[in-house]
Write an enzyme that holds these catalytic residues in place. Sequence first.
Site, short mmCIF file in Angstrom:
data_model
loop_
_atom_site.label_atom_id
_atom_site.label_comp_id
_atom_site.label_asym_id
_atom_site.label_seq_id
_atom_site.Cartn_x
_atom_site.Cartn_y
_atom_site.Cartn_z
N ARG A 45 11.77 -1.39 10.80
CA ARG A 45 10.76 -0.96 11.76
C ARG A 45 10.66 -1.97 12.88
NH1 ARG A 45 5.40 0.42 8.34
NH2 ARG A 45 4.50 -0.67 10.11
N LYS A 104 0.84 -1.21 0.00
CA LYS A 104 0.00 0.00 0.00
C LYS A 104 0.87 1.26 0.00
CE LYS A 104 -2.23 -0.99 3.84
NZ LYS A 104 -1.61 -2.26 4.24
N ARG A 110 11.82 -5.44 4.70
CA ARG A 110 11.57 -4.01 4.47
C ARG A 110 12.52 -3.15 5.31
NH1 ARG A 110 5.57 -1.73 5.03
NH2 ARG A 110 5.71 -2.28 7.23
N ARG A 162 -9.24 0.72 9.12
CA ARG A 162 -8.85 -0.66 9.42
C ARG A 162 -9.97 -1.39 10.15
NH1 ARG A 162 -2.99 0.46 9.53
NH2 ARG A 162 -1.83 -1.45 9.28
P1 AMP Z 1 1.18 0.50 9.13
O1 AMP Z 1 2.32 1.40 8.89
O2 AMP Z 1 -0.05 0.86 8.31
O3 AMP Z 1 1.53 -0.96 8.98
O4 AMP Z 1 0.73 0.71 10.65
C1 AMP Z 1 1.61 0.42 11.71
C2 AMP Z 1 0.83 0.29 13.01
O5 AMP Z 1 0.17 1.55 13.29
C3 AMP Z 1 -0.29 -0.74 13.00
O6 AMP Z 1 0.17 -2.05 13.29
C4 AMP Z 1 -1.20 -0.18 14.11
O7 AMP Z 1 -0.67 -0.46 15.39
C5 AMP Z 1 -1.10 1.32 13.90
N1 AMP Z 1 -2.14 1.79 12.95
C6 AMP Z 1 -1.95 2.31 11.71
N2 AMP Z 1 -3.12 2.64 11.14
C7 AMP Z 1 -4.08 2.31 12.03
C8 AMP Z 1 -5.51 2.39 12.02
N3 AMP Z 1 -6.19 2.86 10.96
N4 AMP Z 1 -6.18 1.96 13.13
C9 AMP Z 1 -5.52 1.48 14.18
N5 AMP Z 1 -4.19 1.36 14.25
C10 AMP Z 1 -3.46 1.77 13.19
#
Ligand code: AMP
Length: 216
Positions: A160, A13, A127, A88
Site C-alpha cells: 500500500r 484489526k 504488509r 477514529r
Molecule cells: P486503514 O486501512 O484503516 O489503515 O486506513 C487507511 C487510511 O484511510 C487512513 O490512514 C485514513 O487516511 C483513512 N481512513 C480510514 N478510516 C478512517 C476514519 N474512520 N476516519 C478518517 N480517515 C480514515
Amino acid sequence: MDMILLGLPGVGKGTQAKKLEESLEIPHIATGDIFRKAIKNETPLGKKAKSFIDAGELVPDEVTIGIVKERLTKPDCENGFILDGFPRTIAQAEALDEILVEQNRELDLVIYLQAEIDILVKRLAGRRVCVDCGAVYHVENDPPEVEGVCDKCGGKLIQRSDDQEKTVKKRIEVNKEKTAKLADYYQNKGILHEVESTGGIDKVQQRLMELIEANK
Ligand code: AMP
C-alpha cells in the site's frame, strides 16, 4: 453482535476481522478498504479521500461518517457487524452512537487490540495486499505460497502506498492520541476489552473468540 475492533494501524484489526467475519457470519466493514476501492475506481469519494490517505492523515469526519451510516443500513448488517478503522475520532464515535440509536440497536463489544509501536512499524512495512480481493499478507509472518501472488484469487500483491516507512510513522502518530481517547470513551461505557495482539495470528484469533463467546 455489533462490535468494533479498535487499535493503532498495523495492530492486526483487518487480519483478525476477516477471520471473525467468516466464523461469526457478520460483515467486516473497514473504512480504509471502502476508501481504497473508491480511489481505485476513481469515484467522487475516491477523489476526495486520496490526498488525505496518501499523506497518512484522516479523511474528514463528514465524509467518513456518511459512508458508514449508509453501509450500516445494508441488510447484511442485520445480525451484526465488525467495524475496523471506524470510529477514529470522538466525533465519529458520537455519530455512530446516533446511527445505532436510530436503528434501535447498540454496541455489544469494543475490542482494543494492543502491540508495541516497533512491532506495528515492522508489520506495516512488511504488509502486502491483493489489488483484486484485498487479502492481506506479510512478507515474513504470513507470506503467500508464491511470492507476489494472492493465494485466494491469484491477484497481484502490492505494498500500500501509505505503508512506506515514512507514512507509517505519521499514521501511528496521527492515531495514537485519538485511539487512546476512544478507548477512554468506550471504557466509560463499560464495553471496552483489551486484547494482546502478539503471539501469532491464530493465537490472537483464539483470544478474540473466547472473549466474544463470553460476551454473547
Ligand atoms: P486503514 O486501512 O484503516 O489503515 O486506513 C487507511 C487510511 O484511510 C487512513 O490512514 C485514513 O487516511 C483513512 N481512513 C480510514 N478510516 C478512517 C476514519 N474512520 N476516519 C478518517 N480517515 C480514515
